[in-house]
Design a protein around this motif. Structure first.
Motif, short mmCIF file in Angstrom:
data_model
loop_
_atom_site.label_atom_id
_atom_site.label_comp_id
_atom_site.label_asym_id
_atom_site.label_seq_id
_atom_site.Cartn_x
_atom_site.Cartn_y
_atom_site.Cartn_z
N LEU A 134 40.85 49.31 16.27
CA LEU A 134 41.49 50.50 16.83
C LEU A 134 40.47 51.47 17.41
O LEU A 134 40.78 52.25 18.28
CB LEU A 134 42.32 51.19 15.75
N ASP A 135 39.23 51.43 16.89
CA ASP A 135 38.15 52.28 17.39
C ASP A 135 37.05 51.33 17.87
O ASP A 135 36.32 50.76 17.08
CB ASP A 135 37.64 53.20 16.28
N GLU A 136 36.94 51.18 19.19
CA GLU A 136 36.00 50.19 19.74
C GLU A 136 34.55 50.47 19.38
O GLU A 136 33.73 49.57 19.35
CB GLU A 136 36.19 50.07 21.25
N ALA A 137 34.21 51.71 19.04
CA ALA A 137 32.85 52.03 18.61
C ALA A 137 32.54 51.36 17.27
O ALA A 137 31.38 51.15 16.93
CB ALA A 137 32.67 53.54 18.51
N MET A 138 33.57 51.01 16.52
CA MET A 138 33.41 50.39 15.20
C MET A 138 33.57 48.87 15.25
O MET A 138 33.56 48.21 14.22
CB MET A 138 34.44 50.97 14.22
N GLU A 139 33.73 48.30 16.43
CA GLU A 139 34.04 46.87 16.56
C GLU A 139 33.03 45.98 15.84
O GLU A 139 33.42 45.11 15.06
CB GLU A 139 34.11 46.49 18.04
N THR A 140 31.75 46.18 16.07
CA THR A 140 30.74 45.32 15.46
C THR A 140 30.76 45.44 13.94
O THR A 140 30.65 44.44 13.23
CB THR A 140 29.34 45.65 16.02
#
Length: 166
Positions: A134-140
Motif C-alpha cells: 500500500l506504501d510503495e516506499a515500504m515495498e522492499t
C-alpha cells in the motif's frame, strides 16, 4: 497500491525464486546460499542490484534471523524459548506484523498505518503468496519481511523433521 506474487519452486535446493508483479514481470530475484555458512538469502531488484539480505545467525542457542534493507538492519526475527510450540518474535523499529504470520495471512504496519498485506494462495503447487504493498516506499521492506518469515518457517520445518525418536 501494487500487487506482487511470490511463488517458490518446489524442491529447489538452491533457494532461487522470483517475485513477480500482476503482469507476470520479474520485480525481484531471491537467491539463497546453498551449503554455505551463514545461510543467507539475497534479494535483488530488476537490475540485479542487492536491495536486501536475510542472514541466519550461526552458533546461536535459538534461531535468529537478521534482515537488512539497503545496508541497514531493519528486522530481527528470533525464536523464543518454549516447551510446547515454536514461538517467534519480530523486532523492528516502527514496524509491526498483525495477523497469523505463521500461516502467511497478515498485515505489515509502520507506525500504526497498514503498508502491506500478505495472504497465502491455496491449491497451488509450492508456496505462493500475494503481497499487496500500500506504501510503495515500504515495498522492499515488506518483500524482505515476507521472505524472512518464509525462511523462518522453512528452517523450523526442516529442524523438526530432522528430529528422530529411536
Amino acid at each position: 497500491m501494487r500487487e506482487l506474487y511470490i511463488k517458490q519452486k518446489v524442491f529447489s535446493l538452491s533457494g532461487k525464486f522470483t517475485v513477480k508483479d500482476g503482469e507476470e514481470k520479474d520485480r525481484y530475484y531471491v537467491e539463497g546460499s546453498f551449503m554455505k555458512v551463514p545461510k543467507t538469502f539475497s534479494i535483488l531488484n530488476a537490475s540485479r542490484d542487492e536491495v536486501a539480505l536475510i542472514t541466519k545467525k550461526v552458533f546461536s542457542f535459538l534461531p535468529k534471523f537478521y534482515v537488512e534493507v539497503n545496508g541497514q538492519d531493519v528486522v530481527t526475527i528470533k525464536k523464543e524459548f518454549s516447551f510446547l510450540k515454536a514461538r517467534y518474535t519480530i523486532d523492528a523499529a516502527g514496524i509491526e506484523v498483525r495477523g497469523n504470520w505463521w500461516d502467511m495471512n497478515f498485515q505489515v504496519l509502520q507506525h500504526g498505518q497498514v503498508v502491506g498485506e500478505v495472504d497465502k494462495k491455496w491449491f497451488s503447487w509450492g508456496d505462493s503468496y500475494r503481497v499487496q504493498v500500500l506504501d510503495e516506499a515500504m515495498e522492499t521492506i515488506v518483500i524482505a519481511l515476507v521472505i524472512a518469515i518464509d525462511c523462518v518457517k522453512a528452517d523450523e520445518s526442516s529442524s523438526s523433521s530432522s528430529v528422530s525418536f529411536d
